[in-house]
Design a protein around this motif. Structure first.
Motif, PDB file in Angstrom:
ATOM      1  N   ILE A  48       0.808  -1.221   0.000  1.00 54.31           N
ATOM      2  CA  ILE A  48       0.000   0.000   0.000  1.00 54.31           C
ATOM      3  C   ILE A  48       0.844   1.275   0.000  1.00 54.31           C
ATOM      4  O   ILE A  48       0.306   2.372   0.019  1.00 54.31           O
ATOM      5  CB  ILE A  48      -0.994   0.029   1.192  1.00 54.31           C
ATOM      6  CG1 ILE A  48      -0.269  -0.192   2.515  1.00 54.31           C
ATOM      7  CG2 ILE A  48      -2.080  -1.001   1.010  1.00 54.31           C
ATOM      8  CD1 ILE A  48      -1.142   0.044   3.719  1.00 54.31           C
ATOM      9  N   CYS A  49       2.174   1.158  -0.015  1.00 54.41           N
ATOM     10  CA  CYS A  49       3.031   2.337  -0.102  1.00 54.41           C
ATOM     11  C   CYS A  49       4.012   2.138  -1.247  1.00 54.41           C
ATOM     12  O   CYS A  49       4.302   1.013  -1.650  1.00 54.41           O
ATOM     13  CB  CYS A  49       3.849   2.543   1.175  1.00 54.41           C
ATOM     14  SG  CYS A  49       2.854   2.799   2.647  1.00 54.41           S
ATOM     15  N   CYS A  88       7.419  -2.079   6.474  1.00 51.91           N
ATOM     16  CA  CYS A  88       7.329  -0.823   5.725  1.00 51.91           C
ATOM     17  C   CYS A  88       7.530   0.329   6.707  1.00 51.91           C
ATOM     18  O   CYS A  88       6.811   0.432   7.697  1.00 51.91           O
ATOM     19  CB  CYS A  88       5.964  -0.689   5.052  1.00 51.91           C
ATOM     20  SG  CYS A  88       5.710   0.938   4.325  1.00 51.91           S
ATOM     21  N   CYS A 123       4.154   2.904   6.677  1.00 51.34           N
ATOM     22  CA  CYS A 123       2.824   2.617   7.221  1.00 51.34           C
ATOM     23  C   CYS A 123       2.867   1.597   8.338  1.00 51.34           C
ATOM     24  O   CYS A 123       1.861   1.349   8.992  1.00 51.34           O
ATOM     25  CB  CYS A 123       1.897   2.123   6.122  1.00 51.34           C
ATOM     26  SG  CYS A 123       2.312   0.472   5.552  1.00 51.34           S
TER      27      CYS A 123
HETATM   28 ZN    ZN Z   1       3.600   0.722   3.644  1.00 53.95          ZN
END
Ligand code: ZN
Ligand code: ADP
Length: 724
Positions: free
Chosen positions: A443-444, A459, A462
């Motif tokens: 998601i990043c 990560c 996040c």
């Molecule tokens: Zn992330």
């Protein structure tokens, strides 16, 4: 009969104050802290102004204020400060006010605790329980009732029984003193001639209620703390309050102890890790004026001091002073504003001032107070570059042969060495040797960092994490994953292999669970129970390690290539500071910079210890590019759940920028961190001449633009420090 109406600012994301009716018989004035109904809730809020001309027809529709809280009213200077910060940073006033009302849950008069004391003869009927209690209280002193019952192992009923018999009395306990008073003469230091001269200037500033900014500019180890303590002593003598701001991470026990050895007691602390009870107590002590010295992180700036007389900003160049969520403000700059509004002196301290403060000192706006040499005549560390192109380590290793040799010698001499690398975890990237698959966050827009201690890939944007797999998820190859690049954990592995007898310790924020554990680990180092420290920037700040003489910077180029206008300044400051940890007591400090670009101005200035050359070239290039402090910057971060929505809104905003030939709007461009937590991010950078009121310009712009709706989000950052 006309009813009184007041405008009340509530601590929520709103700019305007709400009008409330004042119930008959209640006396409320601007600054008073009151409870008010807000929708279905009761919130603690502040009377901001008298509402002079309320429309009588509206009266009946207004809600009434609730109880006035038993705390001192917020002074006009603090209310002006809240207004100023909100206006400048384009934050909702309510959100700024919220920072001043973070007083924890126990607001209001502290509950009075009851105590018991032995006053009469034992009763006729003496049970074993009664006997134990009487024994405990035989000293005739006042004991807290609950504690005494517990200690004697009896019920509250036993206590009450003895009170009825007249053996004990119940009295209120005196209130716990939250803040013992520091004694300005507790242990006056023997200052060096330079320190004396500097302290005299600061003391003189602290003796007057006038706005002044001093830049206490002293090399690492020059004893800036001892010097500004003299200004603090002056403030204590004058019966006023001093606020000492520090970058959060530098709030160490070492500092508190140092304060206590100078003033006899520890100061009041203010930071995010306080328990609610301590928070409440400290807040009240600041508001009543009982706490004369507060040491805190940036949020201490918003406390309701009863009688503030001095602000000190230690390590003023530190990035941690910028808050990048909620209200985006820079605590150093806002400290100057607060000093200006309150008409009091502000002292900024650094060994490597920010270019902004340096320019202010050069132009005479700030008074420079210099400490050019180390206390005790210790030499500054000698710095050498190690050219990685010519004498780098073998492939897959990160400590060059020369650096390894030097560390070996240091450890043999029973001295400490510090390996500095500003990278958490084991390796910043993991890839599959068979198919080339790289592990990225889902998601990043970021690679997953291998954390071996935690055995996960993480990560850093996040917090997403997954176990490190044994198989490549793409090609199913087994044992094919390779760690690429170093992090502190990998460095520890290498150091342990190179120096098997040395005791190593990794200091990295992700391995530290609380301020307390950090304090404990720093103590271990200070006491010499570690030979090689391997650390991120956590170790760069403010600590004194008496036996540390060697600092090896593993990747000196790390911060240079990221497109940030302050990249060179930051690298210079960070490396200066971390190498400045060396040789503070023994004066034999050395620093090694492993670099691919020994000819870079930052490396050259460090090696030549030529600070002047660095500032001269940096100031010149900022002036040429009209970067701060020669121009102003604001940035817009536009984000949404999908890329076209974010980009479309960013383009629309850019097109609506009011025309002004002194303002330039750059972008929109995809942010360097293009996706965080599944949100696509675009940036606009607004750049103006110095004499433009950029906050005002942006306010007009936003007022005439569509509001972000749905999951679109617009963040405005005046004076941005981060460009990611
Ligand atoms: Zn992330
Ligand atoms: P800086 O913050 O400027 O890097 P510090 O304030 O940490 O430097 O001082 C460096 C060291 O010198 C500390 O160990 C401090 O206790 C010691 N020191 C500084 N001034 C004095 C003094 N006047 N008397 C005794 N020790 C001092």
């Amino acid at each position: 009969m006309a009813r009184r109406v007041v405008d009340v600012l509530v601590p929520v994301a709103l700019n305007q104050a709400y009008s409330y009716r004042v119930p008959d018989g209640t006396d409320l004035n601007p600054g008073d802290v009151v409870s008010v109904p807000l929708g279905p809730r009761e919130v603690t809020a502040v009377v901001w102004a008298e509402n002079g001309n309320p429309d009588p027809r509206l009266h009946n529709r207004l809600k009434e204020t609730g109880d006035k809280l038993d705390v001192p009213a917020l002074k006009p200077e603090l209310r002006s400060f809240v207004d100023w910060v909100a206006n400048y940073t384009l934050s909702a006033r309510g959100m700024v006010l919220r920072m001043t009302l973070r007083m924890g849950e126990h607001l209001g008069p502290e509950r009075v605790r009851m105590g018991v004391r032995l006053v009469g003869a034992p009763p006729q009927r003496l049970t074993p329980a009664r006997r134990r209690l009487i024994d405990l209280l035989s000293d005739g002193l006042l004991h807290a009732k609950t504690e005494a019952a517990k200690e004697a192992g009896v019920s509250a009923g036993v206590v009450d029984g003895l009170v009825d018999e007249g053996t004990l009395t119940i009295e209120p306990m005196p209130r716990e003193l939250a803040a013992p008073t520091p004694d300005p003469s507790f242990a006056e230091p023997d200052l060096s001639t330079d320190q004396r001269a500097a302290a005299d200037i600061l003391r003189e500033l602290a003796s007057k209620d006038e706005f002044n900014v001093a830049l206490l500019d002293g090399v690492t180890g020059s004893g800036k703390t001892e010097v500004y303590f003299e200004a603090v002593a002056e403030i204590i003598r004058r019966g006023k309050q001093a606020m000492i701001l520090m970058p959060e991470i530098a709030l160490t026990g070492q500092f508190l102890d140092r304060f206590a050895s100078r003033f006899g007691v520890r100061p009041i602390e203010w930071h995010s890790e306080l328990t609610p009870r301590t928070r409440a107590r400290n807040w009240a002590a600041v508001a009543s004026g009982e706490a004369q010295v507060v040491v805190g992180a940036r949020s201490a700036l918003f406390l309701p001091y009863a009688n503030l007389g001095l602000i000190i900003v230690d390590e003023e160049h530190d990035q941690a002073y910028k808050q990048d969520e909620g209200a985006h403000y820079h605590a150093r700059d806002m400290a100057v504003v607060r000093g200006h509004i309150a008409k009091i002196p502000v002292v900024l301290c650094s060994a490597t001032p920010s270019v902004e403060s340096e320019v202010n000192a050069r132009k005479g706006r700030y008074r420079r107070v210099a400490l050019p040499s180390r206390f005790g005549g210790q030499h500054m560390p000698h710095i050498e570059a190690i050219d990685l192109k010519r004498e780098g380590p073998q492939r897959g290793k990160f400590i060059s042969p020369r650096l390894a040799e030097e560390i070996k010698t240091a450890v043999e001499r029973k001295e400490q060495a510090l390996l500095f690398l500003n990278r958490r975890g084991y390796a910043p990237l993991t890839l599959c040797r068979a198919c080339g698959h790289r592990f990225a966050c889902t998601i990043c827009d970021a690679w997953l960092v291998d954390h071996r201690f935690r055995q996960r890939l993480v990560c850093h944007h996040c917090g997403f994490s997954m176990p490190r797999p044994h198989q490549c998820p793409q090609c199913s190859a087994e044992e094919s994953l390779a760690a690429i690049g170093p992090g502190v954990e990998r460095l520890q592995e290498e150091a342990a292999a190179l120096f098997p007898d040395a005791r190593t310790m990794v200091l990295s924020s992700d391995l530290i669970t609380s301020v307390e554990t950090m304090r404990a680990e720093l103590n271990e180092i200070a006491e010499g129970r570690v030979d090689i420290i391997i650390g991120t920037q956590l170790v760069a700040k403010g600590h004194n390690f008496p036996r540390l003489n060697l600092v090896g910077v593993v990747d000196a180029d790390l911060g240079l290539g990221n497109g940030d206008p302050r990249a060179a300044e930051r690298t210079f400051q960070l490396l200066n500071q971390v190498i400045g940890r060396a040789g503070r007591e023994q004066g034999r400090g050395v620093g090694y910079l492993q670099t691919h670009q020994p000819e870079h101005p930052v490396m050259k200035a460090l090696v030549a210890s030529d600070r002047e050359a660095f500032y001269a070239s940096e100031i010149e290039s900022r002036e040429r590019a009209l970067y701060p402090p020669f121009g102003r910057l604001a940035s817009f971060i536009i984000s949404a759940g999908d890329r076209p929505t974010a980009e479309g809104f960013a383009r629309k905003l850019a097109a609506l920028a009011p025309l002004d030939e002194r303002v330039q709007v750059l972008g929109p461009a995809e942010a360097p961190l293009a996706v965080i937590k599944g949100r696509y991010r675009f940036r606009l950078l607004v750049k103006s001449a110095r004499n433009v009121d950029l906050s005002d310009y942006v306010r007009h712009w936003i007022a005439g633009a569509p509001k972000p709706t749905g999951n679109l989000k617009l963040e405005i950052d005046i004076d941005p420090q981060s460009f990611l």
